[in-house]
Scaffold this active site. Structure first.
Site, PDB file in Angstrom:
ATOM      1  N   LYS A  34      44.370  47.043  33.678  1.00 11.33           N
ATOM      2  CA  LYS A  34      43.112  46.480  34.318  1.00 11.33           C
ATOM      3  C   LYS A  34      41.842  47.018  34.187  1.00 11.33           C
ATOM      4  O   LYS A  34      40.655  46.431  34.049  1.00 11.33           O
ATOM      5  CB  LYS A  34      43.232  46.463  35.990  1.00 11.33           C
ATOM      6  CG  LYS A  34      44.240  45.598  36.394  1.00 11.33           C
ATOM      7  CD  LYS A  34      44.370  45.703  37.802  1.00 11.33           C
ATOM      8  CE  LYS A  34      45.469  44.619  38.512  1.00 11.33           C
ATOM      9  NZ  LYS A  34      45.591  45.004  39.937  1.00 11.33           N
ATOM     10  N   GLU A  45      37.122  51.173  42.569  1.00  9.66           N
ATOM     11  CA  GLU A  45      36.419  50.075  42.669  1.00  9.66           C
ATOM     12  C   GLU A  45      35.517  50.080  44.102  1.00  9.66           C
ATOM     13  O   GLU A  45      36.019  50.525  44.873  1.00  9.66           O
ATOM     14  CB  GLU A  45      36.938  48.718  42.610  1.00  9.66           C
ATOM     15  CG  GLU A  45      37.192  48.011  41.408  1.00  9.66           C
ATOM     16  CD  GLU A  45      37.898  46.793  41.267  1.00  9.66           C
ATOM     17  OE1 GLU A  45      38.335  46.516  40.262  1.00  9.66           O
ATOM     18  OE2 GLU A  45      38.026  46.252  42.322  1.00  9.66           O
ATOM     19  N   HIS A  63      47.741  41.480  50.887  1.00 16.39           N
ATOM     20  CA  HIS A  63      47.081  41.252  49.505  1.00 16.39           C
ATOM     21  C   HIS A  63      47.820  40.233  48.650  1.00 16.39           C
ATOM     22  O   HIS A  63      47.836  40.401  47.393  1.00 16.39           O
ATOM     23  CB  HIS A  63      46.645  42.618  48.525  1.00 16.39           C
ATOM     24  CG  HIS A  63      45.591  43.324  49.335  1.00 16.39           C
ATOM     25  ND1 HIS A  63      44.362  42.948  49.822  1.00 16.39           N
ATOM     26  CD2 HIS A  63      45.580  44.754  49.680  1.00 16.39           C
ATOM     27  CE1 HIS A  63      43.775  43.801  50.175  1.00 16.39           C
ATOM     28  NE2 HIS A  63      44.657  44.967  50.305  1.00 16.39           N
ATOM     29  N   ARG A 110      50.094  34.524  32.406  1.00 19.02           N
ATOM     30  CA  ARG A 110      51.018  33.461  32.513  1.00 19.02           C
ATOM     31  C   ARG A 110      51.061  32.358  33.437  1.00 19.02           C
ATOM     32  O   ARG A 110      49.860  32.148  33.954  1.00 19.02           O
ATOM     33  CB  ARG A 110      52.295  34.531  33.336  1.00 19.02           C
ATOM     34  CG  ARG A 110      51.703  34.868  34.751  1.00 19.02           C
ATOM     35  CD  ARG A 110      52.730  35.830  35.636  1.00 19.02           C
ATOM     36  NE  ARG A 110      51.950  36.684  36.336  1.00 19.02           N
ATOM     37  CZ  ARG A 110      51.567  36.273  37.573  1.00 19.02           C
ATOM     38  NH1 ARG A 110      51.509  34.925  37.965  1.00 19.02           N
ATOM     39  NH2 ARG A 110      50.849  36.928  38.347  1.00 19.02           N
TER      40      ARG A 110
HETATM   41  P1  ADP Z   1      47.396  42.913  42.230  1.00 14.23           P
HETATM   42  O1  ADP Z   1      47.273  42.654  40.697  1.00 14.23           O
HETATM   43  O2  ADP Z   1      48.050  43.955  42.812  1.00 14.23           O
HETATM   44  O3  ADP Z   1      47.674  41.619  42.829  1.00 14.23           O
HETATM   45  P2  ADP Z   1      44.456  42.252  42.244  1.00 14.23           P
HETATM   46  O4  ADP Z   1      43.453  43.015  41.591  1.00 14.23           O
HETATM   47  O5  ADP Z   1      44.716  40.985  41.648  1.00 14.23           O
HETATM   48  O6  ADP Z   1      45.849  43.259  42.547  1.00 14.23           O
HETATM   49  O7  ADP Z   1      43.965  42.357  43.991  1.00 14.23           O
HETATM   50  C1  ADP Z   1      44.728  41.701  44.658  1.00 14.23           C
HETATM   51  C2  ADP Z   1      43.963  41.500  46.041  1.00 14.23           C
HETATM   52  O8  ADP Z   1      43.218  42.523  46.726  1.00 14.23           O
HETATM   53  C3  ADP Z   1      42.913  40.361  45.987  1.00 14.23           C
HETATM   54  O9  ADP Z   1      43.061  39.148  45.875  1.00 14.23           O
HETATM   55  C4  ADP Z   1      41.916  40.759  47.201  1.00 14.23           C
HETATM   56  O10 ADP Z   1      42.329  40.075  48.192  1.00 14.23           O
HETATM   57  C5  ADP Z   1      42.310  42.337  47.224  1.00 14.23           C
HETATM   58  N1  ADP Z   1      41.152  42.936  46.322  1.00 14.23           N
HETATM   59  C6  ADP Z   1      41.235  43.478  44.919  1.00 14.23           C
HETATM   60  N2  ADP Z   1      40.087  44.328  44.581  1.00 14.23           N
HETATM   61  C7  ADP Z   1      39.162  44.019  45.743  1.00 14.23           C
HETATM   62  C8  ADP Z   1      37.937  44.784  46.068  1.00 14.23           C
HETATM   63  N3  ADP Z   1      37.397  45.425  44.850  1.00 14.23           N
HETATM   64  N4  ADP Z   1      37.357  44.592  47.023  1.00 14.23           N
HETATM   65  C9  ADP Z   1      37.983  43.824  48.203  1.00 14.23           C
HETATM   66  N5  ADP Z   1      39.112  43.178  48.103  1.00 14.23           N
HETATM   67  C10 ADP Z   1      40.115  43.525  46.685  1.00 14.23           C
END
Ligand code: ADP
Length: 475
Positions: A115, A198, A233, A294
């Protein structure tokens, strides 16, 4: 492409087998002992047993999967989603064996799988990213970054997925403890404890864009999906198009997704995920989260509004064909919603559960689709993700799709295991959801699993009538 091995199970294996059959491509299923009687095994032309039921011994076992391909003479491998779908080493091993990998180049998988690297790459292509600080920063650096953007902040596993290795930090004194928790969880889950920090975006929406690239370098998008309804999440309900999204913002999100895909010369189906603050304003902010290299669980809602079979397109593009259309040819019609039916107890914090399905009765009718794999008699194994089916509705408008979903969900009956259906029946009746005013924390805030969720509405058929009917059928 003559014979395709599907390195997966459950609904996505079934979905891929059906697409391959339609294209006249032979199919090879693989299965663990727990899945021996599964629909994907019965539907495939051939099936190869993979040994023990644990994922490491079966669907994650690269040597066994490659052997199965060799033994059966398969010339292509579709990884589905989950398991090895985003494992660059697997893609490379498939290619090294002279087979087609139905997915992007291993380099694109590897880059987008990290990431922090993905963030750096798309930033060069002017895609907005969440303000953050890269891995390897000292505790002092983390603290001062958090001070500068303001708490809360979010620690994230660089190689993370499924929400694991993520920790919200709400104040400076929490930083150290959350950091070691996140590192430990990431190391255990992903064999790499790298984490980065972040800014935590409060009450964001999750909006993602389906993109597709081919070997000629053409990249198109198929519009966006709203995936804000999440627990832990993780997505539970998705829809396309996203409601209450300003047309100008929508255009910018689409363009950012295409740029992200271009930044890795993407081939095949992919999804670029964003978080959006608000969405109704033309200048509202959005940020790149990650790119999934994917097919996604929620791809059907895009298929429903574009009329394109994305899995068939994956197979055609992997076989070397160019995309049969340009961006201008892709148009959108109507509205679609997907409800994920998991074996979970919604009233107990969506705790995963297992069991054997005794009885199953599904609604059908205009605008109704189901991608699933379970049947009456199916035992839900404890080893894997507990997704049973994806219930997908389409309507000419969003209100029509919602009304259709509400009526159909009441008719849907699963006996023998708890499912997320009671939650879905509840959520389609909530005015926030009906207005399209939800964010990624909405379920947690609004649905404490309050009772009586299961009895409030639905199933139309009374239990007594049901068992009488079942008795009658068995006589
Ligand atoms: P993963 O790969 O574990 O699924 P992601 O980066 O896709 O992680 O994030 C999954 C979820 O987490 C997002 O859909 C959102 O709901 C929450 N999320 C991720 N980053 C942030 C952020 N910086 N601020 C608020 N919520 C976040």
């Amino acid at each position: 492409m003559k014979k395709l091995l599907i390195a997966n199970r459950g609904e996505i294996a079934v979905r891929v087998i059906r697409a391959a059959r339609e294209l006249g491509i032979g199919t090879v299923a693989v299965y663990s002992p727990a899945d021996a009687g599964s629909l994907h095994v019965r539907l495939a032309d051939q099936a190869v047993a993979l040994g023990a039921s644990g994922a490491k011994e079966s669907y994650l076992n690269i040597p066994k999967l490659l052997n199965a391909a060799r033994e059966t003479g398969a010339d292509a491998v579709h990884p589905g989603y989950g398991f090895l779908a985003e494992n660059a080493g697997f893609a490379r091993a498939v290619l090294d064996d002279g087979l087609i990998f139905v997915g992007p180049r291993p380099e694109a998988i590897a880059l987008m799988g990290a990431k922090d690297q993905a963030r750096a790459r798309v930033k060069e292509w002017n895609v907005p990213i969440v303000p953050g600080i890269e891995p390897g920063a000292s505790l002092d650096d983390l603290q001062s970054f958090a001070q500068s953007v303001g708490y809360p902040v979010l620690l994230k596993a660089a190689f993370g997925g499924s929400g694991r290795g993520m920790r919200v930090v709400r104040s400076p004194d929490e930083m150290e403890a959350r950091l070691s928790e996140a590192q430990r969880e990431a190391a255990a889950a992903f064999s790499d404890g790298t984490v980065f920090l972040e800014k935590y975006i409060e009450r964001p929406r999750h909006i993602e864009v389906q993109i597709f690239g081919d070997h000629t370098g053409q990249i198109v998008h198929f519009g966006e999906r709203e995936c804000s309804l999440q627990r832990r999440h993780q997505k539970l309900v998705e829809e396309a198009p996203a409601p209450n999204l300003h047309p100008k913002l929508r255009e910018r999100v689409w363009q950012a997704a295409v740029s992200a895909a271009q930044s890795v010369e993407y081939i095949g189906a992919g999804t670029v995920e964003f978080i959006v603050q608000g969405g109704a304003g033309a200048d509202d902010k959005f940020y790149f989260l990650e790119m999934n290299t994917r097919i996604q669980v929620e791809h059907p809602v895009t298929e429903e509004i574009t009329g394109v079979d994305l899995v068939k397109l994956q197979l055609q593009v992997a076989a070397g064909k160019p995309l049969p259309f340009t961006q201008e040819d892709i148009s959108f019609r109507g509205h679609s919603l997907e409800f994920r039916i998991y074996a979970e107890k919604p009233a107990e914090d969506f705790r995963p559960t297992t069991g054997t399905i005794r009885y199953l009765s599904r609604p059908f009718g205009p605008g109704i689709r189901e991608d699933g794999w379970v049947e009456a008699g199916t035992a839900i194994p404890p080893y894997y993700d507990s997704l049973l089916a994806k219930f997908i509705v389409r309507g000419a408008t969003r209100p029509e799709a919602l009304a259709r979903a509400q009526a159909a969900l009441d008719e849907y009956l699963v006996e023998g295991v708890d499912t997320t259906l009671p939650f879905h029946r509840w959520v389609v009746r909530q005015s926030d959801f009906q207005r399209g005013a939800v964010d990624t924390g909405w379920i947690e805030r609004s649905y404490g699993g309050q009772a009586p969720v299961g009895d409030m509405v639905g199933p139309l058929l009374l239990p007594q009538a049901r068992s009488d009917q079942a008795d009658h059928l068995h006589k």
